[in-house]
Design an enzyme around this catalytic site. Structure first.
Site, short mmCIF file in Angstrom:
data_model
loop_
_atom_site.label_atom_id
_atom_site.label_comp_id
_atom_site.label_asym_id
_atom_site.label_seq_id
_atom_site.Cartn_x
_atom_site.Cartn_y
_atom_site.Cartn_z
CB ALA A 11 -0.73 0.56 1.47
N GLY A 12 2.01 0.70 -0.02
CA GLY A 12 2.92 2.29 0.22
C GLY A 12 3.34 2.91 -0.58
CE LYS A 23 9.48 0.52 -0.49
NZ LYS A 23 10.23 1.15 0.67
CB THR A 82 2.48 -2.11 8.62
OG1 THR A 82 2.31 -1.47 9.73
CG2 THR A 82 3.64 -1.24 7.35
CG ASN A 233 13.56 1.98 2.62
OD1 ASN A 233 12.35 1.51 2.73
ND2 ASN A 233 13.88 1.40 3.87
CG HIS A 368 29.22 -4.75 -44.93
ND1 HIS A 368 30.58 -5.18 -44.63
CD2 HIS A 368 28.95 -4.81 -45.67
CE1 HIS A 368 30.60 -6.18 -46.01
NE2 HIS A 368 29.95 -5.28 -46.67
CG ASN A 391 9.60 -4.01 -44.16
OD1 ASN A 391 10.07 -3.17 -44.28
ND2 ASN A 391 9.61 -4.60 -42.63
CB ALA A 428 26.74 -2.36 -58.09
#
Length: 460
Positions: A11-12, A23, A82, A233, A368, A391, A428
């Site tokens: 819950a914190g 957290k 708590t 913490n 490459h 594509n 090419a």
């Protein structure tokens, strides 16, 4: 011992994290704090697994349900503490019928909490006959933790929070880990008598032990591994704990036969699997369900996420996600394999190559400066530098097929969808817009123009 219920306190806010998210939703070695604790608790097979939420309640509840859609979500009201969180949980659990048996309560900010430690705690509680048992550890620097105060016989008298302790109490190094086991009847009596008479003005769960002592004995079990119950913490503690855990993980892999050249710069998440004789060079991040086979070499400076690396493959200075790299294949340097690639045996994806959903046949090479996406290549095909599979048409992703024993010249552009048969050679700079039959030569005639004595406009 039947575990009637396990209550996970989530819950914190965790203000010291200085974060926009709770957290418990920060990650540690690939999983959130919350899910890691739920893993440990869930393996005990409690009859009911409850998670108490308050700060960003919906977000935390969704994360809990992603682990187990049967989890009981308990929303804490505006009353802080708590102790109040457990009161809310017990009220909701009581709606299912009278509680009996054993109740486990744990915080959710201990990412290394493990099932083995929890089983030992439950066994100790059963064997001792105590009505309540707290899991403790001893720290060199206990600052910030609740101190365990015992009587002359070693029984737990109370837990004193940092802001409420006197000098002698704060000198105690045995601390509360925020993990408890209660007999259900003892817990119900204890939480019914809590108050907020403390520096924080909150209902402390730790005060329940003082109340419980009036009706039963309260015991303590020391965690065998302090790291397993270390809380987080702030981000400094997170980094420190993550490093300590990672070094342990690396050490165990090395003991299992994996070569890790520099454990200080190698980060391995818990679900990674490796075979002996795999080699991990410095600067690597191995994440998710990554598997690395024997004699594969990964690194240096490589990130693998849910990747499969087969024997004798080499991946260097690259990022690979949700892809399979075949036996004796070579990847890198500076290769980016996005999800969905299958790189065949002895194949190559070289420097500054990006691939996505590409199937590269055995012995084929993309050495490459190329992009290969939504494409498949046959066997023993070579792709010249600077080649692109175009594509995307603005609406759909289209497929390119290039057969086996194909030789593609430098700077080719394949406009998908297009099929190139086996044994083709391309010139090419060709732009391939239409299908090419097998054993053909294909090239584009791009006329070269030369203008003599040319001067740019600003020089005329």
């Amino acid at each position: 011992m039947t575990l009637t219920a396990a209550i996970v306190l989530a819950a914190g806010e965790g203000t010291r994290m200085r974060s926009r998210k709770p957290k418990v939703l920060h990650e540690f070695a690939g999983k959130t704090f919350l899910n890691r604790v739920m893993d440990a608790v869930g393996a005990l097979d409690p009859e009911t697994l409850a998670v108490v939420v308050r700060y960003q309640a919906q977000r935390v509840a969704e994360a809990a349900r992603s682990y187990d859609d049967a989890v009981l979500i308990v929303e804490q009201d505006e009353i802080p503490g708590t102790g109040r969180a457990v009161q809310c949980a017990m009220e909701q659990l009581g709606e299912q019928g009278p509680l009996s048996g054993t109740v486990l309560i744990t915080a959710s900010d201990m990412p290394l909490l493990d099932t083995s430690t929890l089983k030992q705690l439950l066994d100790y509680h059963r064997d001792s006959g105590d009505g309540a048992t707290v899991l403790t550890t001893v720290l060199d620097d206990p600052t910030g933790y609740g101190r365990i105060i015992r009587d002359a016989d070693g029984n737990v008298l109370k837990i004193v929070e940092q802001k409420d302790g006197n000098s002698s109490e704060l000198a105690v190094r045995e601390v509360n880990t925020s993990v408890y086991v209660f007999d259900a009847a003892v817990l119900e009596q204890a939480i019914a008598n809590l108050n907020a008479d403390n520096a924080q003005g909150e209902f402390y769960l730790t005060d329940a032990l003082t109340v419980a002592r009036q009706v039963s004995k309260v015991g303590a079990f020391a965690a065998p591994d302090p790291l397993s119950v270390e809380g987080v913490n702030d981000r400094v503690q997170l980094a420190s704990l993550a490093k300590a855990h990672n070094l342990r993980v690396c050490r165990q892999w090395m003991l299992d036969g994996v070569t890790i050249v520099d454990p200080q710069t190698t980060w391995i998440e818990d679900e990674v699997e490796m075979e002996s004789d795999a080699v991990i060079l410095p600067g690597c991040f191995l994440q998710g369900h990554t598997t690395i086979a024997h004699d594969a070499v990964v690194g240096p400076y490589t990130t693998l996420i849910d990747a499969t690396v087969e024997p004798e493959a080499h991946v260097e200075r690259s990022r690979v996600q949700e892809s399979r790299i075949g036996r004796e294949a070579n990847i890198g340097p500076w290769t980016y394999l996005r999800p969905g690639n299958e790189i065949g045996t002895g194949s190559k994806a070289g420097a500054f190559v990006e691939m996505k959903k590409a199937h590269i046949g055995d012995g084929s090479k993309v050495p490459h400066l190329s992009y290969v996406g939504d494409a498949d290549l046959g066997e023993n095909t070579n792709i010249g530098g600077g080649t692109i599979t175009a594509n995307y048409d603005g609406v759909h992703k289209n497929h390119t097929h290039i057969g086996s024993d194909v030789h593609i010249g430098a700077g080719n552009l394949f406009v998908a969808p297009v099929n190139v048969g086996d044994g083709v050679t391309s010139g090419a700079g060709s732009v391939i817009r239409h299908d090419v039959p097998g054993d053909a030569m294909v090239y584009s005639e791009n006329t070269q123009h030369v203008v003599d004595n040319w001067k740019p406009a600003w020089e005329r």
